[in-house]
Design an enzyme around this catalytic site. Structure first.
Site, PDB file in Angstrom:
ATOM      1  N   ARG A 177       0.834  -1.213   0.000  1.00  0.00           N
ATOM      2  CA  ARG A 177       0.000   0.000   0.000  1.00  0.00           C
ATOM      3  C   ARG A 177       0.863   1.255   0.000  1.00  0.00           C
ATOM      4  NH1 ARG A 177      -2.393  -3.953  -0.608  1.00  0.00           N
ATOM      5  NH2 ARG A 177      -4.596  -4.390  -0.278  1.00  0.00           N
ATOM      6  N   GLU A 187       2.195   1.669  -3.389  1.00  0.00           N
ATOM      7  CA  GLU A 187       1.114   2.205  -4.227  1.00  0.00           C
ATOM      8  C   GLU A 187       0.970   3.709  -4.035  1.00  0.00           C
ATOM      9  OE1 GLU A 187      -2.542  -0.178  -4.398  1.00  0.00           O
ATOM     10  OE2 GLU A 187      -3.644   1.682  -4.048  1.00  0.00           O
ATOM     11  N   SER A 211      14.750  15.326   2.241  1.00  0.00           N
ATOM     12  CA  SER A 211      15.781  14.373   2.669  1.00  0.00           C
ATOM     13  C   SER A 211      15.166  13.121   3.291  1.00  0.00           C
ATOM     14  CB  SER A 211      16.710  15.026   3.681  1.00  0.00           C
ATOM     15  OG  SER A 211      17.709  14.114   4.084  1.00  0.00           O
TER      16      SER A 211
END
Lengths: 149, 149, 149, 149, 149, 149, 149, 149, 149, 149
Positions: G90, G93, G116
Site C-alpha cells: 500500500r 502504491e 531528505s
C-alpha cells in the site's frame, strides 16, 4: 573447503568486526592506499603472495584462504542491479543524473573513447567545511580512444 | 504543444549539432560551470528565468520551451537500469566494483550517513600524462549523518 | 530536425536496402575494414569529417545527418538485454557458456586485468570446409592490467 | 550425495586453488585444448569415462563426482543476465556494440543463417606487442543456413 | 521510407485482414509449406527474389517493401520474454514443465548436444478425435553434437 | 524432514547418477511412456500409490519421499525465465521465432482457442538420416475453443 | 562467526517472538522513539555502544552480535523491488499514485530539490474514529535545494 | 480522437506550463485540497461533472477531454518500478528502509491488517526551521483488519 | 531458533504430507472455512492463541512455532512475479486477460474505487457437470470508493 | 491502414467516452453477458460477423476495423507484469496471497490438474450490504486433469 572468493571475503568481514581492525590500519600494513586495500579485502582485487600473507595474519585466515586471495576474483560487490543501500544508491543516482553530462564533456575534450575503469585510481578525503564537512573524491582514469582499423 | 522537458532536451540536442555549439561556450554564456550547465541542458537541472532566456537564444527555442526550462524536471538521463553505452557503463562498473569500498571508507571516517548527491558538485579535467592523458574528476558532496530521534 | 544518431542509422539502413549497396563497398569507399565501417554506419562509431561526407554521398543524407555522424554516439545496438535474434543469441550463448573459461585462461596467462573492448579489432572471414563452410572470427584486444596504488 | 554438476564444479575449483594446478596442465593430462578442458571442468562440457577418471585423480574427486562428470550438464556459467565481472562484461559489450555488425556481415557473406555455437571451437593466445601485449582469440563456427521447406 | 522489416510485416498483416487472404493460400502461391511461409510473412525468414515478388503482388506491397523481404531479418516475434497470449503461453509452459525432460531424453538417446532450431522444420495438423479434435505438431531438428577439440 | 517436492527430485537425480539407471528403464518399470515418466521423476507430474512405490524402490527413497511423490507438485522445471542451457534455449527460440506462426495457423484451422498443455502428450524419437540423425518430436494437445456466454 | 548484520537481525527477530517483547518496550529501554528503534533493530540504523549493549541484554545476543550492531549496515529491508506484502505494498502504491503529485507540490512550494530521507523522522499514531480507527503517520524531512555552481 | 486519460494529462501539463497556472490555484477553483486536485489533474483521480468543467475551462480542454476526466483512470504515475527521479526515489527509499518497521509498528498497535491507500488522505506543509525549512507530510489511512471466515 | 514464519510453514507442509492430514480436517478442527484455514497454514494469515495451539497439536509444532503463528506474517506465497505453476498461472492469465474488463465493469457499477482484498472472502466448490466437473469460486470483497478531500 | 487489434480497441474506447455508451448496453445489443462483451471490446475475444457489425455500428468503426474484430487477437490487457492500477493490483494480490491455497484446495478436491481459463466464465454482481456494498464475482472453469500416457 573454500570454493569461492566470496567465502574469504565473509571471513575477513566477520574477523574485522570481531577484532575491531580499521581499513586504514590494513592499508598501512601492506603499504598501499586505503581505497585499493579495502576493495581488495572486499573481494574486488588480487593480492600478491606477500600481501596475502599479511592479510592472512591480520584476519587469522587459513592457508587455503590466503591462496584464494591471490586468485583474480569474479568482481562486482552489489547484490542488485539498482543498489538498495542509500549511500551506494547516491552514487548510482549520480551516474543516472550526470551520466549523459559526463559523456558529453569527455567527448568534447577528448573525442570518442572512454575513461578506463581498470587503469584507474580513487582517493577519498574529508574536507572540513563550516556548513558541514564534505566528502571529496578524486577519480583518475586513463582516456582510451576508439581507433579506426 | 510541449508536454515534457524531454522534448525540450531533444530540441537543444538537435540544435547543438546543427549549429556546432560547444557545451563550454554555453557554460560561459550563463556564467556557470560546464558540468552544471550541461546537466541542465540535458534536462537534469532547473534554469532561472535569465538563464533560460540565454539558453533559448543560443538554441533558438520557442517561448514555451523557455518556460519548460524553468520547471523542475523529472530527472534521470539513462534509458536502461544498467547503461549500455561503454563510457557510461565504466561509471556503473566503478559503483559495482568499488561501491562497498566507498561505503566502508566513508563510514570509517564519518560514521553512519551518506554523501549527498544534491548538495554536490563535480569537476572534470584533462590531466596530461606521457603514458596517455587521463580524465580527472573531482566529486564533492556534503556528508549527511543519520540521527537518532 | 534530427535529435539522435539512431535516426541517422535508420536513414542509412533504409537507404542501403533501397539502393542495394553492400557493406564491403561502403568500407572500400572510406578505405577502412568492413567490420569498423559497418559498426560505424550502424551508429556505434564516430566518423571524421571526410568519412562522414563520403557516407553522406553514398546514402544521400542531409547535411544535418552528416553532422550527426561526427558526434560520438550513445552506443549499444541491441533492443533487449538477452538478444532474441538467433544469430546474435549464439554469441550471447558463447559468453554464457565460455565466459568463466575465458576469464580463467586470460588470468592464467596475464594475471588480473581485462581484454580491452576499446583498443580492439575484429576480423570476420569465410573458411571453406568440405563439411560445410565456417565463419572464422579473430578478436584482438589489448590486455589492460589492474594495478595497485 | 551429489545432486548437481555445479557441486562437482565447486569441488574442482576448490581443489585447484588448494593444490595449485594450472588449467594448461589439466589440458595436457587429458590431451585436449586448454579452452575445451577448462570449459568442461567448469561444468559446461561432458567428459568421457577415461577423461573423467583423469580429472578425478587430478582433483581427488569421489567416484560419484566422476560419474557426474560424464553426464551432460545444465549449461550457462554466469550468475546474472548482464555479467557484473569487468572482464566478462567486456565480451558482453562486444556483443552489444558489434552484434548488429556481425549479423550484417555474416548475412552479406553467407545469406540467412547462423554461426553455430555447438560445432564451434575457440583458441586464446597472447600476442606480443611493444605497446602492450594483446589477447588474440580465434572463434570458428560452422555456418548453418535456414532452409525453406 | 522503410527502415525495418517489422514495418513490412505490419503492412502484410494489415493487407491480409483487409483482403481476407488465408496463409494456406499464400503458401500455395509460393509453393512451400504453410509453416515456413507464415513465419516468413511474419518477418522471421528471408524470401528469395521470386518469392518476394509473389508476396508483393498478393499483399500489394511497394518495391521497397519487396526489397526488404529479401534481407535476413532481426528475428523474434514476441513482445515480452514471458508471452501474455494464452495460446503462445501454453507453448512456453511446455518448455517450462517439460524442458528438463526433453533435455534428459535427448541426452540419453544422443549424448551431449542440441536439437537444431535452424536445420529444423515444423508441421501442424488437425487430428479428428470424438472427444474433441486435437492439434498435432511434428517438430524435426537435426541433432548437433558437442565435440572435443 | 522433507518440505518440498524439489528435495525428492534432487534425491532421485542423485540416486540415478550413482546407480546408473536409465529413464527408459524407469518408464518400463511403471509401464508408461518415457516422456511422462521422466517429467514425473523430475517433479512435474503426480504418481499414484503403486507407481510411487516402484519409484521409491528403484531410487531407494524413504517412505516420506514416496508420500511426496503422490502430491501434486508446484510445477516449472527451469531456473530462469529465459533458459541459459543451449538445448532448452533452442526450444525457447522456437517459441520466440515461430510463436506468432503457430498462433496464426491454429486460429486459421480451428478458430479462437488454444492447444491444451494439460490434455497433452509428447513423443520423442530418433530419426536416422544420412546427413546426420534427427530428433523428431510429436506434440499432441486437445484444441480448447473460447466460447461466448 | 557472524558475517553480516542480517544474521543479527534474524537473531533479534527470533528472540523477540520467543520472549514476547514489544518494540515499544525496546524503545523505552534505550530512550528513543519506537520508529527509530524498530528500524535499528531490523538492521537499518546504527546503535552506539551503550544502546547496543542494552539491545544485547534484551535479546540475549553474543558480544560479536553486539559489535555488529555498532557498524553502519547495508540498508534496504525488502526482498523484492515491488513488495509482495499487502501492508507494505500500500505504501508502494502511494508512491506510485501520488509520486508525481508530491513532486509537483514540493517544487511549487520550495523550488527544485528534494525532501531528505536522511535528515528525516517518522511518527506513527492511532487516531480514534467512529467509522473505524485510522493510522496517522507524520513524515518530516529537511528540504535540500539543488544549487548552481 | 482521445483514447487514454494519459493524453489528457499531457494536455493539462502542457497547458499549465504555457499559462503559468499554480496547482494551489487549481485546487482553490474546485474547492478541494491541493493534494487531491494535483493527483486528479495528473490522471490519478476521477472528477465529477462540475469539477471537470472547471478544469476544462482553466486548461482550455476540448469537450472530449472533459468527458475523459470523469472516467476512472488506469492509475500509476511512474514510468519505472524503481523511480529514477531523486525526489520520488527518496520516497521509495523510505519504503525500502522503513517498510518492515512500519509493518511491525502497525501490527503491534492494530493487529493483522493494512492501512488503506483508498480511504486515505495526504497533507503537505512547509515547516520553518532555522537549520533549513522542512517538508512535513501527514498521511492518514483507515486501518482495515483481516477477518476470519 | 525460528527466524521467519516461512520456516513454520515448511514444518506444517512437511508434517501434513507425513501424517496425511487434509486441509478440510484442519478447517473443521478450528471451526473456520477451509479457504481461510489453508491460507493461514500456508503463512498468509494470523491465528489467535487458541487456533494456534490447535494447529500446533495437529502438526506437532514446538511452542516457538506456535508463537510465530500468532504474529502477522510477511505475506505473498509465490516465488516469482509471473507464476510458473500451470494451475496458478491460469489465475494470473485471468487477471491479464480480464483485468481491464473487471476494472471497467466495477467502475460502471460503483464509480471510482476498488474491491477490497482485505475485507474479502473466497469460497471454492465442485460443480458437477456431465461434460466434466467444474471448479466454482465465489469472491466477495467490499467496495471501497476513492473520496475527495 | 490498421495493423493490430489494439488500434481497434483504442478506437472503441475513444468512441465509447465520446458517445457515452455503457458496456451493459453494448452487451444487450449483441445478446451476451456484459463480462464477455467487455472483454471482447477490449481486444481479448473474437466476435463473429454479425456481432462485429453491431459493434461497428455502435462505435462507428470502418469496415477494416470490423474485419479485425473477427480475427483472434494477441491477448493480454495489462501494460506491466505486476499491474500498477490499484483495482487490478488487488486481483494480482489475491493470486499472490491465495495462490498456493487455491492450488492446495483444488488438488485436494480434484487431484492433479488445472481449472481452465478457456472453458471459463465470469459473473460480476453488486451485493447490497448495510456495512457497505460488496462486489461479488463468480468464476466457473472446467477442471482439466493431467493424465498419464
Amino acid at each position: 573447503m573454500i570454493s569461492s572468493r566470496e567465502q574469504v571475503t565473509q571471513q575477513i568481514v566477520a574477523s574485522k568486526v570481531k577484532k575491531g581492525i580499521k581499513w586504514s590500519e590494513v592499508a598501512k600494513a601492506i603499504g598501499l592506499s586505503k581505497e585499493w586495500t579495502t576493495a581488495a579485502c572486499l573481494g574486488q582485487m588480487t593480492f600478491d603472495k606477500q600481501q596475502a600473507e599479511i592479510i592472512g595474519d591480520l584476519f587469522e585466515l587459513s592457508d587455503e584462504a590466503v591462496a584464494w586471495l591471490q586468485i583474480a576474483p569474479y568482481k562486482g560487490s552489489l547484490p542488485t542491479a539498482v543498489p538498495s543501500d542509500p549511500l551506494i544508491y547516491r552514487w548510482y543516482e549520480v551516474v543516472s543524473v550526470y551520466g549523459s553530462t559526463i559523456k558529453e564533456l569527455i567527448h568534447e575534450e577528448f573525442g570518442d573513447g572512454i575513461m578506463s575503469a581498470i587503469d584507474f585510481s580513487m582517493n577519498i578525503q574529508r574536507e572540513a567545511d563550516p556548513k558541514g564537512d564534505r566528502v571529496n573524491i578524486v577519480l583518475s582514469g586513463k582516456f582510451l580512444p576508439y581507433k579506426t582499423y
